[in-house]
Design an enzyme around this catalytic site. Structure first.
Site, PDB file in Angstrom:
ATOM      1  N   LYS A  78       0.858  -1.196   0.000  1.00 52.67           N
ATOM      2  CA  LYS A  78       0.000   0.000   0.000  1.00 52.67           C
ATOM      3  C   LYS A  78       0.888   1.238   0.000  1.00 52.67           C
ATOM      4  O   LYS A  78       1.871   1.289   0.765  1.00 52.67           O
ATOM      5  CB  LYS A  78      -0.905  -0.033   1.240  1.00 52.67           C
ATOM      6  CG  LYS A  78      -1.948   1.089   1.285  1.00 52.67           C
ATOM      7  CD  LYS A  78      -2.852   0.956   2.511  1.00 52.67           C
ATOM      8  CE  LYS A  78      -3.980   1.978   2.510  1.00 52.67           C
ATOM      9  NZ  LYS A  78      -4.875   1.855   3.686  1.00 52.67           N
ATOM     10  N   SER A 158      -9.951   2.077   2.531  1.00 51.04           N
ATOM     11  CA  SER A 158      -9.014   2.779   1.668  1.00 51.04           C
ATOM     12  C   SER A 158      -7.995   1.868   0.973  1.00 51.04           C
ATOM     13  O   SER A 158      -7.389   2.287  -0.011  1.00 51.04           O
ATOM     14  CB  SER A 158      -8.236   3.819   2.492  1.00 51.04           C
ATOM     15  OG  SER A 158      -7.398   3.183   3.439  1.00 51.04           O
ATOM     16  N   SER A 182     -10.376  -0.071   6.760  1.00 48.66           N
ATOM     17  CA  SER A 182      -9.727  -0.020   5.447  1.00 48.66           C
ATOM     18  C   SER A 182      -9.057  -1.298   4.968  1.00 48.66           C
ATOM     19  O   SER A 182      -8.672  -1.373   3.812  1.00 48.66           O
ATOM     20  CB  SER A 182      -8.686   1.092   5.432  1.00 48.66           C
ATOM     21  OG  SER A 182      -9.320   2.299   5.161  1.00 48.66           O
TER      22      SER A 182
END
Ligand code: GLN
Length: 492
Positions: A78, A158, A182
């Site tokens: 990420k 997210s 997330s």
């Protein structure tokens, strides 16, 4: 050779150990898949050359008998984790060109275990969002589509890039971070497994901060076992993070015994929210039946302050964000927009550098922390947070884990919730309470909606009892037998 990208991490680990294929071959297959997955916009930065070098070094280590726990396994990271010498954006314009000269603790641990980085994956700007529509680098597309309908769907957020990369077989696993859901919600939206460990289990050092008292890194992969394998290498004490907890890292994979006889599973009645869709409700009931059949005892529990969790979260998270994001001033990192004086430069940089959702949060957070409103909002929210943690503590006197849906719906379309932030925030209704209490949780793919989209069930555990979460998650996964995969339309 069969398609190496379809292997689980566990199977690839065994194949590499037996010499069926090399990390170079495994990595090359994923580099091809990553290149073919461009229509999904999952990656912000691809690092194929670096991946090949890392795979070559991995094969050499293996040849010398020095294989680590994730030796040769290609992963996506990420783009909230700082990676030495590789652009790190947090999906924000304000971090333009930011190339850290240090490595986050979690990624450093993954590389120490032998893993190979494929690239940095997309997310909502500063991890603020539930749909990946707030990224400066454009939204990520969910590899799944509704049956007979070609319209694009959100991957959740997210950690939407992480979820999309893993679900589309362009990475074997990915790191995520979870502040209010997330990791778990995008896992549910894309039919994969996402695990949020207990707050303090994984170091936050080198992870771009959103809300420091909530942020927690965790693994995303296609099976419960794969997330357990990844977490073992990601977790552990780090003196550089003052909230990192100094406890031994258990053998998480070993917790997958398949035996949950006699375990007590709580079903919180407050999670039967108004307007819960029939199919989510039915899936939840199905999950209850599966666990019962496997020998668990089902116990109705009450978490009375659940309905205050979302409002408290949407005060606390923006308050912490407004403080954390004060550092982006055009001087120290990334973007600078010149102004007529220093203050004008700060203001112009922030005006141009932050997107609309981040600005909304900074306004809310600054307001909630301002002298006149601190007691009414921030302090009140902190009190609510303590009540929510207490609810869980009481419940865990009586049960070993808690089963709930992960999200109130399947993946939705772009723009469907874009006009109304409150509707978007409702997506986090089942994930946020455990975040406020710092508890571990996992989302396991458990079925398909009427429209053919994946749905997830969430299991929550006691603090630092990830082992029970994995154990029950493994049983749920086995019972659900979720083997559906998206059609690979994006390969053209
Ligand atoms: N969707 C939640 C938010 O927008 C959670 C995000 C996260 O966990 N990083 O704040």
């Amino acid at each position: 050779m069969s398609d190496l990208t379809k292997l689980t991490i566990a199977a690839a680990r065994d194949g590499l150990a037996k010499g069926d294929f090399s990390s170079r071959e495994l990595t090359a297959a994923h580099i091809t898949a990553m290149a073919a997955s461009k229509p999904l916009n999952a990656y912000i930065t691809e690092t194929p050359e670096q991946a090949v070098d890392a795979a070559t070094a991995s094969d050499a280590r293996r040849a010398k008998g020095e294989a680590g726990k994730l030796e040769g396994i290609p992963l996506a990271i990420k783009d909230l984790f700082c990676t030495k010498g590789v652009l790190t954006t947090a999906a924000s314009h304000i971090l333009d060109g930011f190339t850290p000269h240090y490595e986050s603790t979690v990624t450093a641990k993954l590389w120490d275990a032998g893993a190979v980085m494929l690239g940095k994956v997309n997310l909502d700007e500063f991890a603020m969002g539930s749909s990946n529509e707030t990224s400066f680098y454009g939204n990520v597309v969910n590899p799944w589509r509704r049956d007979g309908d070609d319209s694009a769907l959100v991957p959740g957020g997210s950690s939407g890039g992480s979820a999309s990369a893993v679900a589309s077989f362009s990475a074997m696993g990915a790191t995520g971070t979870d502040t209010g859901g997330s990791i778990r919600q995008p896992a549910a939206f894309t039919g994969i497994v996402g695990m949020k460990p207990t707050y303090g289990r994984c170091s936050r050092w080198g992870v771009v901060a959103f809300a420091s008292s909530l942020d927690q890194p965790g693994p995303m992969a296609r099976t419960v076992r794969d997330t357990a394998i990844m977490l073992e290498s990601m977790a552990g004490f780090d003196a550089k993070d003052s909230t990192s907890v100094n406890m031994p890292v258990p053998n998480f994979e070993g917790a997958l015994t398949g035996d949950i006889k006699g375990l007590r599973i709580g079903i919180p009645k407050e999670y039967r929210i108004d307007g819960l869709s029939d199919e989510i409700d039915a899936l939840w009931q199905q999950g209850i039946d599966w666990l019962k059949e496997a020998g668990a005892e089902i116990v109705e529990i009450s978490l009375p302050h659940t309905k205050y969790a979302l409002p408290a979260y949407y005060i606390i998270a923006p308050a912490e964000a407004s403080s954390n994001l004060a550092r982006y001033d055009g001087v120290r990192f990334g973007l600078r927009v010149e102004g007529k004086d220093l203050n004008d430069m700060y203001a112009s940089t922030r005006a141009e550098g932050f997107g609309a959702e981040v600005k909304r949060r900074l306004l809310i957070g600054t307001y909630a922390l301002s002298a006149g409103y601190y007691d009414a909002y921030y302090l009140k929210a902190q009190k609510v947070r303590a009540r929510i943690a207490e609810d869980f503590k009481q419940a865990y006197l009586n049960v070993d884990a808690i089963l709930t849906p992960t999200a109130p719906s399947a993946a939705f379309g772009f723009g469907e919730k874009g006009d109304d932030p409150l509707e978007m925030y409702l997506n986090d209704v089942f994930t946020v309470p455990a975040s406020l209490a710092g508890l571990p949780g996992i989302s396991v793919p458990a079925g398909l909606s009427k429209e053919g989209l994946p749905l997830g069930l969430q299991l929550l555990g006691k603090p630092f009892d990830e082992e029970t979460v994995f154990r029950v998650g493994g049983v749920l996964e086995e019972a659900a037998g979720f083997t559906a995969t998206p059609t690979d339309w994006w390969r053209g």
